[in-house]
Write a protein that holds these residues in place. Structure first.
Motif, mmCIF file in Angstrom:
data_model
loop_
_atom_site.group_PDB
_atom_site.id
_atom_site.type_symbol
_atom_site.label_atom_id
_atom_site.label_comp_id
_atom_site.label_asym_id
_atom_site.label_seq_id
_atom_site.Cartn_x
_atom_site.Cartn_y
_atom_site.Cartn_z
ATOM 1 N N ASN A 130 86.969 95.788 -9.171
ATOM 2 C CA ASN A 130 86.359 97.089 -9.421
ATOM 3 C C ASN A 130 85.567 97.566 -8.201
ATOM 4 O O ASN A 130 85.635 98.728 -7.806
ATOM 5 N N ALA A 131 84.797 96.641 -7.619
ATOM 6 C CA ALA A 131 83.978 96.990 -6.458
ATOM 7 C C ALA A 131 84.850 97.477 -5.309
ATOM 8 O O ALA A 131 84.540 98.475 -4.654
ATOM 9 N N GLY A 132 85.949 96.778 -5.056
ATOM 10 C CA GLY A 132 86.834 97.158 -3.965
ATOM 11 C C GLY A 132 87.474 98.511 -4.168
ATOM 12 O O GLY A 132 87.616 99.298 -3.229
ATOM 13 N N LEU A 133 87.865 98.805 -5.384
ATOM 14 C CA LEU A 133 88.489 100.096 -5.675
ATOM 15 C C LEU A 133 87.495 101.239 -5.525
ATOM 16 O O LEU A 133 87.782 102.255 -4.903
ATOM 17 N N ILE A 134 86.301 101.066 -6.076
ATOM 18 C CA ILE A 134 85.327 102.157 -6.075
ATOM 19 C C ILE A 134 84.785 102.423 -4.672
ATOM 20 O O ILE A 134 84.646 103.576 -4.251
#
Length: 313
Positions: free
Chosen positions: A99-103
């Motif tokens: 999630n962190a990488g996508l956002i």
């Protein structure tokens, strides 16, 4: 086969930015592991305080110390950098690395939009297309990782994406076409973070340091020397020699490297969809770099004009 020195000089900023993206790609896993052995506040303190001491020592050893000349931009950039690192570090402990990488990759989209608004220049369709293609590639990369619902960590990463984009544009504003001292600016950036993070996480770090394993110390060295000193210096130097949009596009490959680190070091599986996303992301980066170079070449005078009006009055 030899390459003209002019070609090497043009490619070097891109190479540095790509290396920074690779190094930062490994920071998600490293931060999670070190935070599990201490705390998020301790990790930020451990990253910035040693880096600040080292860079201050380097500046004092110079014949002409330029820290005073870089005080205002250094403090402003340091405030943005500190806010970004704080939200990223806390956010990655409250959500998944996926999630962190996508956002955080949304900064790819926000950086050229902010730069376009600053220079009052419309983004060309090829650059817009490459940005959308890059986001598509990132979505494919994490598509098989079960993206979960929005939580507090996701919200912090979203804010971090916005401040990261603003930081990239600000760095270009303070350095492109100006006689900016990259070492002094980076030192002041890190000193600002060191002061804040020492007050915030110093006690936590002192409490957990005696229990650090050898692996924890290696992780700390990676975060401090690689993800902080080298990466911040490299990003600022490369941005000075290119542009915020180009830097944002190359640094936007970070989520892909983060997933590759997960595959090879943490045993994550991304499947065929993930590898397809990696290929799309690389193609988008190449396309975007070419489109941005043409856009930047046509409008360098506009950027210089804005810089002069904003800071030379």
């Amino acid at each position: 086969m030899s390459f003209p020195s002019s070609s090497i000089s043009r490619l070097l900023p891109d190479l540095v930015l790509l290396i920074v993206a690779i190094i930062w790609g490994g920071s998600y896993l490293a931060t999670q592991e070190l935070a599990a052995a201490s705390s998020a506040a301790a990790v930020m303190c451990a990253r910035f305080v040693p880096a600040a001491i080292l860079l201050i020592s380097v500046n004092l050893a110079r014949r002409k110390v330029r820290l005073r000349d870089s005080a205002l931009p250094g403090i402003l950039l340091g405030t943005l950098r500190t806010a970004t690192i704080a939200m990223e570090t806390i956010g990655v402990t409250l959500t998944s690395a996926t999630n962190a990488g996508l956002i955080i990759a949304l900064s790819i989209l926000l950086t050229p939009i902010l730069e376009s608004a600053l220079t009052k220049r419309r983004l060309p369709l090829p650059l817009i297309g490459s940005i959308l293609l890059a986001l598509t590639g990132i979505s494919l990369l994490v598509g098989g990782q079960d993206f979960s619902g929005i939580n507090l960590g996701d919200g912090l990463m979203l804010l971090a994406a916005a401040t990261r984009a603003l930081l990239g544009v600000s760095e270009a504003l303070f350095t492109v076409g100006r006689k900016a001292d990259v070492l002094s600016l980076t030192t002041l950036e890190i000193v600002v973070g060191a002061v804040i993070f020492a007050a915030w996480g110093g006690n936590s770090l002192l409490e957990h340091v005696p229990n650090f394993s050898v692996s924890n110390w290696f992780t700390l060295a990676y975060l401090c020397l690689g993800c902080t000193i080298f990466a911040f210096l490299g990003q600022l130097w490369a941005t000075k020699h290119t542009s915020a949009s180009r830097a944002g596009m190359l640094l936007g490959t970070e989520p892909g490297w983060a997933l590759l680190v997960g595959v090879f070091l943490a045993g994550d599986r991304i499947g065929a969809l993930g590898y397809m996303g990696a290929a799309v992301l690389l193609a988008a980066t190449w396309w975007g770099a070419r489109a941005e170079q043409r856009w930047r070449g046509a409008g360098l005078a506009a950027i210089m004009c804005v810089c002069k009006v904003a800071f030379d009055q």
